[in-house]
Design a protein around this motif. Structure first.
Motif, PDB file in Angstrom:
ATOM      1  N   HIS A 195       0.826  -1.207   0.000  1.00  0.00           N
ATOM      2  CA  HIS A 195       0.000   0.000   0.000  1.00  0.00           C
ATOM      3  C   HIS A 195       0.862   1.260   0.000  1.00  0.00           C
ATOM      4  N   ALA A 196       2.067   1.180   0.595  1.00  0.00           N
ATOM      5  CA  ALA A 196       2.986   2.323   0.532  1.00  0.00           C
ATOM      6  C   ALA A 196       3.459   2.553  -0.900  1.00  0.00           C
ATOM      7  N   VAL A 197       3.729   1.464  -1.630  1.00  0.00           N
ATOM      8  CA  VAL A 197       4.102   1.589  -3.044  1.00  0.00           C
ATOM      9  C   VAL A 197       2.947   2.180  -3.843  1.00  0.00           C
ATOM     10  N   ASP A 198       1.743   1.684  -3.581  1.00  0.00           N
ATOM     11  CA  ASP A 198       0.551   2.181  -4.273  1.00  0.00           C
ATOM     12  C   ASP A 198       0.378   3.679  -4.027  1.00  0.00           C
ATOM     13  N   ALA A 199       0.513   4.107  -2.760  1.00  0.00           N
ATOM     14  CA  ALA A 199       0.342   5.528  -2.427  1.00  0.00           C
ATOM     15  C   ALA A 199       1.394   6.381  -3.120  1.00  0.00           C
ATOM     16  N   PHE A 200       2.621   5.875  -3.165  1.00  0.00           N
ATOM     17  CA  PHE A 200       3.689   6.626  -3.828  1.00  0.00           C
ATOM     18  C   PHE A 200       3.404   6.775  -5.316  1.00  0.00           C
ATOM     19  N   LEU A 201       3.007   5.670  -5.961  1.00  0.00           N
ATOM     20  CA  LEU A 201       2.776   5.712  -7.402  1.00  0.00           C
ATOM     21  C   LEU A 201       1.558   6.569  -7.754  1.00  0.00           C
TER      22      LEU A 201
END
Length: 305
Positions: A195-201
């Motif tokens: 979810h951290a990757v998703d938020a960043f992207l």
């Protein structure tokens, strides 16, 4: 040294202009495919934990979850391996293997330490990348036949060898690649790291003056990459995705738009792997979709690997 092949002519590198990979990796949709790969790779809890814990070591920068830096590093590695000399490609692989050997991370479930170069994790990263490249290219209009798609998967076992995998254990065609994803799916999950990757992207941090540009250009492209994920990935992330037909139309429209930009202009961007390869190999080495069409009959001939 390194620009001459074994026969005394220019060194084609590990792939060469006769490969499907050479013709495909110059396509501008590779950037969207790379973002899709980041989304997909993040669904393996141990793989994404290895990246999150070691992002500073991998990038030489501070901060966690350096997704943008990882995308750029992957693009540079793929460009070097595809279009560089044999020596340059082998050196790039050796650097990756050396860095990975020194790194470990903590299993998010058990708390045990594990090596980042665990073959299981390397195989997941490789397959998620190759699947994303092939999926986005084909769905956006690159004219790959089934035989050429199989050839692409087989050719990229070279890439797998360079990062430390035994090519004999890496999928060699699209059927084997699909079977691999069926086997690994029970181990996938969208935890905090994913979810951290998703938020960043969805919204990478930028200077305040660049926020309008990010919202206008980046967000639609990242949304398109997310939309092209398989249905199980959408379910794991818990975010809705557009209807598949809508995603396909957008991919084809975006592909047509990006491909309308003169290739010579696109390829001027550093580090210029394709232009360097064309200078080394000659004008006939120019990557182009029409080359795939004209070679389809040869690649689809019975008995071809």
């Amino acid at each position: 040294m390194g620009d001459t092949g074994a026969t005394g002519g220019p060194d084609p590198g590990l792939y060469g202009p006769g490969s499907v990979t050479w013709q495909c990796h110059g396509d501008p949709m590779m950037w969207i495919a790379g973002v899709r790969a980041l989304y997909l790779q993040a669904l393996h809890p141990r793989a994404v934990r290895g990246v999150m814990e070691n992002s500073a070591a991998l990038s030489g920068a501070n901060g966690k979850g350096d997704a943008w830096g990882r995308l750029l590093r992957t693009a540079d590695f793929v460009g070097t391996v595809t279009y560089g000399t044999t020596e340059a490609a082998e050196l790039a692989g050796a650097r990756v293997r050396k860095i990975h050997r020194m790194l470990s991370a903590t299993d998010p479930v058990t708390g045990a330490r594990f090596p980042v170069d665990d073959p299981e994790l390397l195989l997941w990263i490789h397959c998620a990348q190759i699947d994303s490249f092939l999926h986005v290219l084909r769905r956006s209009g690159v004219p790959l036949t089934p035989a050429q798609a199989d050839r692409y998967v087989a050719e990229n076992r070279v890439n797998a060898r360079l990062v430390g995998l035994d090519p004999s254990g890496v999928p060699a065609d699209t059927v084997q690649l699909a079977a691999y994803f069926e086997r690994v799916r029970p181990r996938l999950a969208a935890g905090p790291d994913a979810h951290a990757v998703d938020a960043f992207l969805c919204g990478p941090p930028v200077h305040p003056l660049l926020i309008p540009g990010r919202n206008l250009v980046w967000r639609p492209l990242a949304s398109l990459a997310y939309g092209s994920l398989p249905a199980y990935a959408h379910q794991l992330y818990g975010r809705p995705a557009p209807a598949p037909r809508s995603v396909t139309r957008r991919l084809r429209l975006t592909g047509s738009l990006l491909r309308s930009i003169p290739a010579g202009l696109r390829w001027q961007l550093p580090p210029g792997h394709i232009l360097k390869a064309m200078r080394r190999m000659g004008p006939g080495s120019r990557p182009a979709p029409y080359t795939l069409r004209t070679s389809a009959a040869i690649l689809d001939r019975p008995g071809r690997a």
